[in-house]
Design a protein around this motif. Structure first.
Motif, short mmCIF file in Angstrom:
data_model
loop_
_atom_site.label_atom_id
_atom_site.label_comp_id
_atom_site.label_asym_id
_atom_site.label_seq_id
_atom_site.Cartn_x
_atom_site.Cartn_y
_atom_site.Cartn_z
N ALA A 36 0.84 -1.20 0.00
CA ALA A 36 0.00 0.00 0.00
C ALA A 36 0.87 1.25 0.00
O ALA A 36 0.59 2.22 -0.72
CB ALA A 36 -0.92 -0.01 1.22
N ALA A 37 1.94 1.23 0.79
CA ALA A 37 2.85 2.38 0.85
C ALA A 37 3.55 2.59 -0.49
O ALA A 37 3.81 3.73 -0.90
CB ALA A 37 3.87 2.18 1.96
N ALA A 38 3.86 1.49 -1.18
CA ALA A 38 4.55 1.58 -2.47
C ALA A 38 3.58 1.75 -3.64
O ALA A 38 4.02 1.88 -4.79
CB ALA A 38 5.38 0.32 -2.69
N PHE A 69 10.41 -0.30 2.10
CA PHE A 69 11.25 -1.13 2.98
C PHE A 69 12.04 -0.24 3.95
O PHE A 69 12.16 -0.54 5.14
CB PHE A 69 12.26 -1.94 2.16
N GLN A 70 12.59 0.84 3.42
CA GLN A 70 13.49 1.68 4.20
C GLN A 70 12.77 2.76 5.01
O GLN A 70 13.42 3.57 5.68
CB GLN A 70 14.51 2.33 3.26
N GLY A 71 11.46 2.78 4.93
CA GLY A 71 10.69 3.74 5.71
C GLY A 71 10.59 5.12 5.08
O GLY A 71 10.09 6.06 5.71
N LEU A 116 2.92 4.83 5.49
CA LEU A 116 1.49 4.55 5.44
C LEU A 116 0.87 5.24 6.66
O LEU A 116 1.27 4.97 7.79
CB LEU A 116 1.23 3.04 5.48
N ASN A 117 -0.06 6.14 6.39
CA ASN A 117 -0.67 6.94 7.47
C ASN A 117 0.40 7.71 8.25
O ASN A 117 0.38 7.78 9.48
CB ASN A 117 -1.48 6.05 8.41
N GLU A 118 1.38 8.22 7.48
CA GLU A 118 2.48 9.04 8.03
C GLU A 118 3.37 8.28 9.00
O GLU A 118 4.08 8.88 9.81
CB GLU A 118 1.91 10.29 8.72
N LYS A 119 3.36 6.96 8.90
CA LYS A 119 4.23 6.14 9.75
C LYS A 119 4.91 5.07 8.88
O LYS A 119 4.27 4.52 7.98
CB LYS A 119 3.43 5.44 10.86
N PRO A 120 6.18 4.79 9.14
CA PRO A 120 6.82 3.71 8.39
C PRO A 120 6.22 2.36 8.75
O PRO A 120 5.74 2.17 9.88
CB PRO A 120 8.29 3.79 8.84
#
Length: 352
Positions: A285-287, A310-312, A316-320
């Protein structure tokens, strides 16, 4: 000009890895006569310790150094262990082929990994004395030991063999050797005493390997013995999968291209440590990659986006995305008690 370019191109040749190291032996630790001997001993001892530990055998290692020609600095190194031995058909690859090994692709603690060390010794001996390395190997399922003289064809990165045969391996007490390996190598090297010496290397090795029994016979015939002080072998290490925090872009791309997984969530769970089902979905989702996407069909932008997740760097939702720590069963730390026992081999126990 076209003819010149073609002529220059025709002169270009691929260099075998063994031929490269033949001309750049200092990369393997053979950069001086003194260090060359220590390097050769280290490679032999490392192989013995790793083989014994993998086979769950308490190591018994004997190193003997003999000066054959003091004026020309020709030395004979003999290394013997009680490891599982090497099957005859595998000897030529283990000793006569660079980058041949079982640990290069495994993520776990080991002394040797690249598959270069002992073959480098064979190559150095051949380069400096013109002689092959004599190998004697006995495995438990055979009654006799295999013997062979191994050299290295550096242009083909392939072993050259001679003197193949079999013989009974009789020990000084008259009994037959059950299993083990013996290497006899002649090389141009210098033996010296002091801090940077074979003696000091073996002494330190005995401290950090309290389960090993090590004997050393120096060129003057003096024998040094460091007995084992524990019957307990180090914890067996297991190979683990790579962790997302330690992956590189090119490696990730290759893993995706070679993957046979049908969807990205399965790919992430099957190929990485520390990635749970929840984490796999959050990383995708983040990617901004679909969960059902096939790994081998990803585009270059997807690889970079996933690596950033992977590296933060992509959140996602402003959090790694939170990942589990990698397992530690790939490591075999020495316990405090065993370190003290190891130190007691060479230091007065009152000061340990």
């Amino acid at each position: 000009m076209a003819g010149t370019a073609e002529r220059m191109a025709s002169n270009q040749k691929q260099v075998a890895i063994s031929e490269f190291f033949e001309k750049n032996k200092h990369f393997l630790g053979f950069d001086s006569l003194t260090r060359s001997l220590i390097t050769a001993v280290k490679e032999a001892v490392d192989n013995s310790l790793d083989a014994c530990e993998e086979a769950r055998i308490l190591p018994e290692i004997k190193i003997q150094i003999t000066k054959l020609d003091g004026k020309k600095d020709i030395i004979e190194l003999k290394s013997e262990d009680n490891g599982p031995g090497i099957p005859k058909k595998s000897i030529e690859k283990v000793f006569g082929q660079l980058l041949f090994g079982s640990r290069f692709h495994a993520i776990r603690q080991s002394r040797g990994q690249q598959g270069i060390g002992i073959t480098g010794v064979v190559m150095y001996c051949q380069l400096t004395t013109g002689r092959k390395t004599h190998v004697r190997s006995k495995i438990a399922t055979e009654t006799s030991a295999a013997i062979v003289d191994i050299g290295l064809d550096t242009r083909k990165n392939k072993a050259t063999k001679s003197g193949e045969g079999r013989e009974l391996w009789e020990l000084p007490d008259g009994t037959l050797k059950e299993h083990g390996l013996e290497i006899t190598a002649q090389m141009k090297a210098k033996y010296q005493r002091g801090r940077q010496s074979v003696y000091q290397y073996l002494r330190m090795t005995s401290i950090v390997n309290p389960h090993a029994d090590i004997t050393f016979i120096d060129p003057d015939g003096e024998t040094y013995h460091w007995p084992r002080v524990t019957e307990r072998l180090p914890r067996k290490v297991e190979s683990i999968k790579p962790h997302p925090h330690g992956i590189h872009l090119g490696t990730l791309q290759r893993m995706c291209v070679e993957s046979t997984d049908s969807r990205m969530t399965v790919f992430l769970r099957n190929n990485f440590s520390g990635v749970s089902s929840r984490a796999a979905k959050e990383l995708l989702a983040a990617a901004e990659i679909e969960e059902k996407a096939k790994p081998k069909l990803l585009k270059p932008d997807h690889y970079r986006a996933l690596l950033e997740a992977f590296q933060g760097e992509r959140m996602l939702n402003e959090k790694p995305v939170k990942l589990l720590n990698p397992p530690t069963n790939c490591l075999s730390p020495i316990e405090e008690l065993l370190i003290k026992k190891g130190l007691s081999k060479t230091i007065d126990s009152r000061y340990v």
